[in-house]
Every structure is written in C-alpha cells, then in structure tokens.
Design a protein around this motif. Structure first.
Motif, mmCIF file in Angstrom:
data_model
loop_
_atom_site.group_PDB
_atom_site.id
_atom_site.type_symbol
_atom_site.label_atom_id
_atom_site.label_comp_id
_atom_site.label_asym_id
_atom_site.label_seq_id
_atom_site.Cartn_x
_atom_site.Cartn_y
_atom_site.Cartn_z
ATOM 1 N N LEU A 36 0.862 -1.169 0.000
ATOM 2 C CA LEU A 36 0.000 0.000 0.000
ATOM 3 C C LEU A 36 0.901 1.222 0.000
ATOM 4 N N GLY A 37 0.955 1.904 -1.130
ATOM 5 C CA GLY A 37 1.841 3.050 -1.293
ATOM 6 C C GLY A 37 1.393 4.242 -0.470
ATOM 7 N N SER A 38 2.263 5.205 -0.352
ATOM 8 C CA SER A 38 1.967 6.405 0.435
ATOM 9 C C SER A 38 0.814 7.197 -0.165
ATOM 10 N N SER A 39 0.536 6.989 -1.455
ATOM 11 C CA SER A 39 -0.581 7.675 -2.114
ATOM 12 C C SER A 39 -1.915 6.972 -1.863
ATOM 13 N N CYS A 52 7.906 -4.248 -9.937
ATOM 14 C CA CYS A 52 6.804 -3.580 -9.246
ATOM 15 C C CYS A 52 5.923 -2.903 -10.286
ATOM 16 N N THR A 53 4.640 -2.811 -9.987
ATOM 17 C CA THR A 53 3.691 -2.214 -10.925
ATOM 18 C C THR A 53 3.578 -0.701 -10.797
ATOM 19 N N CYS A 54 4.356 -0.078 -9.930
ATOM 20 C CA CYS A 54 4.248 1.371 -9.745
ATOM 21 C C CYS A 54 4.889 2.139 -10.910
ATOM 22 N N PRO A 55 4.424 3.364 -11.150
ATOM 23 C CA PRO A 55 4.998 4.181 -12.224
ATOM 24 C C PRO A 55 6.482 4.503 -12.020
ATOM 25 N N ALA A 56 6.915 4.667 -10.781
ATOM 26 C CA ALA A 56 8.321 4.989 -10.513
ATOM 27 C C ALA A 56 9.240 3.858 -10.967
ATOM 28 N N PHE A 57 8.802 2.616 -10.777
ATOM 29 C CA PHE A 57 9.614 1.487 -11.225
ATOM 30 C C PHE A 57 9.728 1.508 -12.752
ATOM 31 N N GLY A 58 8.616 1.702 -13.425
ATOM 32 C CA GLY A 58 8.635 1.748 -14.886
ATOM 33 C C GLY A 58 9.512 2.855 -15.425
ATOM 34 N N PHE A 59 9.475 4.004 -14.777
ATOM 35 C CA PHE A 59 10.221 5.153 -15.280
ATOM 36 C C PHE A 59 11.686 5.140 -14.826
ATOM 37 N N SER A 60 11.901 5.141 -13.507
ATOM 38 C CA SER A 60 13.262 5.288 -12.970
ATOM 39 C C SER A 60 14.121 4.043 -13.136
ATOM 40 N N VAL A 61 13.500 2.872 -13.054
ATOM 41 C CA VAL A 61 14.270 1.625 -13.124
ATOM 42 C C VAL A 61 14.356 1.110 -14.556
ATOM 43 N N LEU A 62 13.199 0.964 -15.203
ATOM 44 C CA LEU A 62 13.200 0.348 -16.526
ATOM 45 C C LEU A 62 13.579 1.304 -17.651
ATOM 46 N N GLN A 63 13.003 2.502 -17.671
ATOM 47 C CA GLN A 63 13.267 3.426 -18.782
ATOM 48 C C GLN A 63 14.578 4.185 -18.631
ATOM 49 N N LYS A 64 14.783 4.787 -17.479
ATOM 50 C CA LYS A 64 15.933 5.674 -17.285
ATOM 51 C C LYS A 64 17.165 4.966 -16.712
ATOM 52 N N SER A 65 16.975 3.809 -16.104
ATOM 53 C CA SER A 65 18.059 3.085 -15.421
ATOM 54 C C SER A 65 18.765 3.969 -14.390
ATOM 55 N N GLU A 66 17.991 4.811 -13.702
ATOM 56 C CA GLU A 66 18.536 5.711 -12.685
ATOM 57 C C GLU A 66 18.613 5.052 -11.308
ATOM 58 N N LEU A 68 18.056 1.080 -9.005
ATOM 59 C CA LEU A 68 17.950 -0.379 -9.063
ATOM 60 C C LEU A 68 16.570 -0.874 -8.663
ATOM 61 N N LEU A 69 15.868 -0.072 -7.866
ATOM 62 C CA LEU A 69 14.552 -0.487 -7.384
ATOM 63 C C LEU A 69 13.736 0.706 -6.924
ATOM 64 N N CYS A 70 12.455 0.480 -6.766
ATOM 65 C CA CYS A 70 11.568 1.517 -6.225
ATOM 66 C C CYS A 70 11.396 1.276 -4.727
ATOM 67 N N LYS A 71 10.736 2.210 -4.060
ATOM 68 C CA LYS A 71 10.568 2.080 -2.612
ATOM 69 C C LYS A 71 9.692 0.884 -2.240
ATOM 70 N N HIS A 72 8.797 0.474 -3.138
ATOM 71 C CA HIS A 72 7.906 -0.656 -2.842
ATOM 72 C C HIS A 72 8.673 -1.979 -2.831
ATOM 73 N N ILE A 73 9.534 -2.180 -3.833
ATOM 74 C CA ILE A 73 10.357 -3.395 -3.869
ATOM 75 C C ILE A 73 11.300 -3.419 -2.666
ATOM 76 N N LEU A 74 11.907 -2.291 -2.356
ATOM 77 C CA LEU A 74 12.796 -2.226 -1.196
ATOM 78 C C LEU A 74 12.017 -2.522 0.082
ATOM 79 N N ALA A 75 10.797 -2.027 0.187
ATOM 80 C CA ALA A 75 9.963 -2.307 1.362
ATOM 81 C C ALA A 75 9.670 -3.802 1.470
ATOM 82 N N VAL A 76 9.454 -4.462 0.332
ATOM 83 C CA VAL A 76 9.236 -5.913 0.343
ATOM 84 C C VAL A 76 10.474 -6.616 0.890
ATOM 85 N N TYR A 77 11.665 -6.283 0.370
ATOM 86 C CA TYR A 77 12.894 -6.920 0.825
ATOM 87 C C TYR A 77 13.148 -6.653 2.304
ATOM 88 N N LEU A 78 12.938 -5.411 2.736
ATOM 89 C CA LEU A 78 13.141 -5.073 4.142
ATOM 90 C C LEU A 78 12.108 -5.757 5.034
#
Length: 107
Positions: A36-39, A52-66, A68-78
């Motif tokens: 459950l995201g902050s939004s 992750c299905t969030c827009p940040a993953f699609g943009f920052s990780v997949l498109q821009k390669s800026e 390695l992960l979004c906050k949701h994936i990191l939250a899962v690992y943590l």
C-alpha cells in the motif's frame, strides 16, 4: 541503507513501519507481495523477478536506469528480512483475479 539505496531507503522503511507490505500466498505456493503506497494505491511486487507495478519502477528503473529499485520493492525486501510482512492466504482463483486486475490497470 540510504547510502546504498539512495532516496528510496527512508520511504521504504516508512512503508514497513506502517505495516503496508502484505505477502499474498496461494495453496500452490505461488507468492506475490502487495504494498500500500503512500498515495493510498496498492502496488503488486514480484520479488522473484524484481518487478513492481508502480509508475516509478517503470520510469526510474526500466526506462531511465537511474535506480535499481523503487521504494515498494525495497519495502518488500526489508519487510521480509525483518519479519514485518502481513500475511494473506488466498485461493488460486483469488490470486488469478489479483493478477488479472493488475493487467487491466495497465491498459
């Protein structure tokens, strides 16, 4: 954590603290995570393939390669490492409906 994961670290820890990570498991052993995201939107994460299905993953990780992960994936690992995930057992049909709903959202 912030040094390694950058700006995703603190928001990910907040999600874990808020008990926003849920492990969804079916009788066959299939597992996915919902965060459950902050939004207030629910995102589906697949730790097995690091997605992750969030827009940040699609943009920052997949498109821009800026990142390695979004906050949701990191939250899962943590959450997994800390034993802080909620648990939800669902039927195979319910799991399929979760997956189909995600596919519909992407269209």
């Amino acid at each position: 954590l912030k040094f390694i994961f950058g700006p995703s670290a603190v928001p990910a820890l907040d999600l874990v603290d808020q008990r926003s990570v849920t492990r969804v498991r079916s009788p066959s052993g299939r597992t996915l995570y919902q965060v459950l995201g902050s939004s207030g939107k629910l995102y589906t994460c697949y730790s097995s393939c690091h997605f992750c299905t969030c827009p940040a993953f699609g943009f920052s990780v997949l498109q821009k390669s800026e990142s390695l992960l979004c906050k949701h994936i990191l939250a899962v690992y943590l959450g997994r490492a800390m034993g802080a995930c909620q648990e939800l057992a669902v039927s195979e049909e319910q799991l399929a409906n979760i997956l189909l709903a995600e596919e519909e959202d992407e269209r």
